[in-house]
Design a protein around this motif. Sequence first.
Motif, PDB file in Angstrom:
ATOM      1  N   ARG A 200       0.823  -1.205   0.000  1.00 15.59           N
ATOM      2  CA  ARG A 200       0.000   0.000   0.000  1.00 15.59           C
ATOM      3  C   ARG A 200       0.865   1.267   0.000  1.00 15.59           C
ATOM      4  NH1 ARG A 200      -4.169  -1.689   3.725  1.00 15.59           N
ATOM      5  NH2 ARG A 200      -5.115  -2.733   1.950  1.00 15.59           N
TER       6      ARG A 200
ATOM      7  N   LYS B 143      -8.103   3.767  -6.738  1.00 13.44           N
ATOM      8  CA  LYS B 143      -8.973   3.153  -5.727  1.00 13.44           C
ATOM      9  C   LYS B 143      -8.277   1.976  -5.056  1.00 13.44           C
ATOM     10  CE  LYS B 143     -13.618   4.351  -7.311  1.00 13.44           C
ATOM     11  NZ  LYS B 143     -14.344   4.338  -6.018  1.00 13.44           N
ATOM     12  N   LEU B 144      -7.551   1.177  -5.853  1.00 12.10           N
ATOM     13  CA  LEU B 144      -6.858   0.028  -5.263  1.00 12.10           C
ATOM     14  C   LEU B 144      -5.826   0.496  -4.231  1.00 12.10           C
ATOM     15  CD1 LEU B 144      -6.233  -2.389  -8.284  1.00 12.10           C
ATOM     16  CD2 LEU B 144      -7.898  -2.628  -6.449  1.00 12.10           C
ATOM     17  N   TYR B 145      -5.204   1.650  -4.496  1.00  8.02           N
ATOM     18  CA  TYR B 145      -4.193   2.165  -3.570  1.00  8.02           C
ATOM     19  C   TYR B 145      -4.790   3.143  -2.555  1.00  8.02           C
ATOM     20  CZ  TYR B 145      -0.323  -0.013  -6.065  1.00  8.02           C
ATOM     21  OH  TYR B 145       0.547  -0.933  -6.622  1.00  8.02           O
ATOM     22  N   ARG B 146      -6.127   3.266  -2.569  1.00  3.86           N
ATOM     23  CA  ARG B 146      -6.830   4.131  -1.618  1.00  3.86           C
ATOM     24  C   ARG B 146      -6.287   5.551  -1.609  1.00  3.86           C
ATOM     25  NH1 ARG B 146      -7.534   0.061   3.526  1.00  3.86           N
ATOM     26  NH2 ARG B 146      -8.535  -1.588   2.344  1.00  3.86           N
TER      27      ARG B 146
ATOM     28  N   GLY C  33     -13.621  -1.989  -0.918  1.00  4.61           N
ATOM     29  CA  GLY C  33     -13.102  -0.948  -1.814  1.00  4.61           C
ATOM     30  C   GLY C  33     -12.333  -1.559  -2.975  1.00  4.61           C
ATOM     31  N   ASN C  34     -11.518  -2.558  -2.689  1.00  3.35           N
ATOM     32  CA  ASN C  34     -10.747  -3.224  -3.738  1.00  3.35           C
ATOM     33  C   ASN C  34     -11.652  -3.975  -4.706  1.00  3.35           C
ATOM     34  OD1 ASN C  34      -8.380  -2.275  -2.779  1.00  3.35           O
ATOM     35  ND2 ASN C  34      -7.582  -4.236  -2.046  1.00  3.35           N
TER      36      ASN C  34
ATOM     37  N   ALA D  25     -13.229  -1.518  -6.939  1.00  3.32           N
ATOM     38  CA  ALA D  25     -12.295  -0.994  -7.945  1.00  3.32           C
ATOM     39  C   ALA D  25     -12.104  -1.998  -9.088  1.00  3.32           C
ATOM     40  CB  ALA D  25     -10.952  -0.675  -7.297  1.00  3.32           C
TER      41      ALA D  25
ATOM     42  N   ALA E  13      -0.174  -4.657  -6.638  1.00  2.00           N
ATOM     43  CA  ALA E  13      -1.010  -3.718  -5.875  1.00  2.00           C
ATOM     44  C   ALA E  13      -1.474  -4.412  -4.585  1.00  2.00           C
ATOM     45  CB  ALA E  13      -2.200  -3.293  -6.728  1.00  2.00           C
ATOM     46  N   PRO E  14      -1.893  -3.627  -3.599  1.00  2.00           N
ATOM     47  CA  PRO E  14      -2.339  -4.243  -2.336  1.00  2.00           C
ATOM     48  C   PRO E  14      -3.683  -4.950  -2.489  1.00  2.00           C
ATOM     49  CG  PRO E  14      -2.523  -1.846  -2.220  1.00  2.00           C
ATOM     50  CD  PRO E  14      -1.882  -2.158  -3.523  1.00  2.00           C
ATOM     51  N   VAL E  15      -3.692  -6.026  -3.258  1.00  4.12           N
ATOM     52  CA  VAL E  15      -4.911  -6.783  -3.531  1.00  4.12           C
ATOM     53  C   VAL E  15      -4.722  -8.202  -2.995  1.00  4.12           C
ATOM     54  CG1 VAL E  15      -6.354  -7.721  -5.381  1.00  4.12           C
ATOM     55  CG2 VAL E  15      -5.385  -5.441  -5.610  1.00  4.12           C
TER      56      VAL E  15
END
Lengths: 271, 265
Positions: free
Chosen positions: A92, A118-121, B4-5, B8, B96-98
């Motif tokens: 993140r 959005k994925l990285y807020r 949220g993820n 997206a 990505a942070p997924v």
Amino acid sequence: MVAHQGGTGYENPFMSEPILQVTDLTKAFGDVMSVDGVTFDIQKGEILGLLGANGAGKTTAINMVLGIITPTKGSVTVFGKDLSHSRIEILRRMNFCSTYTQLPGNLRVWQNLKVFGKLYRVPDLPKRIDEVLEMLEISHLKNRVSGELSAGEGTRLNLCKALLNRPELLLLDEPTASLDPDIADKVRKVVSRIREEESTTILYTSHNMRDVEEVCDRVVFMHKGKVLFIGTAEETLHHFEEESLEDVFIRVARSGEIKPNRGKQKGEVSK
Amino acid sequence: MSLGNVQALVLRYLYLYTRTPIRAVELLFWPLVHLLVWGYLTVFLQENMNSDFPFKITYLIGAVILWDILFRAQQGVAIFFLEDVWSRNLLNIFAAPVTNADYLGSTYVVGFFRAGVTSTMLGGLSLLLYSFNIFDLGLALLPFIFNLLVFGWALGMISTALIVRWGPAAETLAWAVPFFIQPFAAVYYPVSALPVGLQWVAKSLPCSYVFEGMRGTLNTGEVDWASLGLATGLNVIYLAAAGVIFVRVMNTAREKGLLTKFASQ
Ligand SMILES: Nc1ncnc2c1ncn2[C@@H]1O[C@H](COP(=O)(O)OP(=O)(O)O)[C@@H](O)[C@H]1O
Ligand SMILES: [Mg+2]
């Protein structure tokens, strides 16, 4: 220690706590040792170049820092946390841009940036999207379909994605590989600028000497998975007793072995 | 899982469809062709068959609609992954942070939408063209659809795992996997039409209970809730197994550098 550790050339008050610490990092794909006992660290606000010929193991090393490839041995610590335990939390605060990837070609530029934002807020996303587009001078492409961009525009879009979340650690895998000298120069300037303005820590792989000379504080010279030398550009030249990094590069690539300067005692790498 | 993820990733998919409407052709064209072929075969058989044959021919139309729900749900997962492969976006997503859960969650949502779009179209057309009303199935329709979606997702995860494991050459598995099981799933004929050995295969597939259930319900108006319960139980097992397979293959992929191989193809 496998290699010499030179000074950074970039003075930083927070020298004690590295943003990224890679220790004895090793990756074997079958018999091939892609990365072989690599150890280095990056201080906050430092730009470290990972230099080496094709197949030296640069991309594999970067992918291990991203957690896309699991190391055979060794550890990756980012922001003081172990990557294998806190991957999502670390990702993140990080981002990456590679010549090997693209953003989906069938989406518009702003759509792609919105999805990744959005994925990285990313807070206040619409404003940030405009900012990064501005920074890479592609604001006029905002409504264009990503797949219709030229290679250079596409790479800059990739970089926009990589800057969206104001990463504390930015990994760039040959960001200038497909760019003409003009655009490559612009990209180097952006990289230097975000380091100045936001103290972004950057790991930068390249086989382009200009990149390394212009933007990197220190260089990790890799060959066949191993680190030959770590130091500033000057220290590297001194160590290998060559006139230019390009000469060092060519000699290392052609000699095909760890001790690049046979006959010259001083040029040997201690093991 | 981070909502949220999921949002997206689903957004990305919606952009894809609204940007390139031609993609909807795939979503509507093949099911339509299927319906027309089986629908007119039904009409032909109805007109030429004597009335004491115990098999209601309209089953076939119901089967087309219900099969498509399973197929679209499976595709939702498998094509979702392939879209990232085709657009060379895979590493961006996995860097990505997924989490796996976010990723799978979004494929479920997409599968649900895909199934919803085609089944609505097929349901409407079959009523118009063949006076077949899928809502004659009554309340049982809900557990039928639910079980098909869940089994489709499980198959989708397994298809994706196979593609990750065996590389882009295995891409066609995204379309083939559902058809591997179709002969044993009792879609267009009862389980009893299969040889005894294969009947056991059929009984181990949750979807066979749905297709049997559909025929039973259309025949008698009665719903066999017990076998639907069994289907749901089986589905829980399949879904859990598929999840485990998916996560393990993803770990293998990280060990063998499979994701980066996709990226450099
Ligand atoms: N996924 C993989 N599977 C097998 N071998 C790989 C894989 N990725 C890289 N390699 C091998 O590892 C070595 C280093 O590759 P790479 O990290 O891409 O080097 P560089 O980025 O410095 O050009 C090469 O010999 C390459 O063939
Ligand atoms: Mg590389």
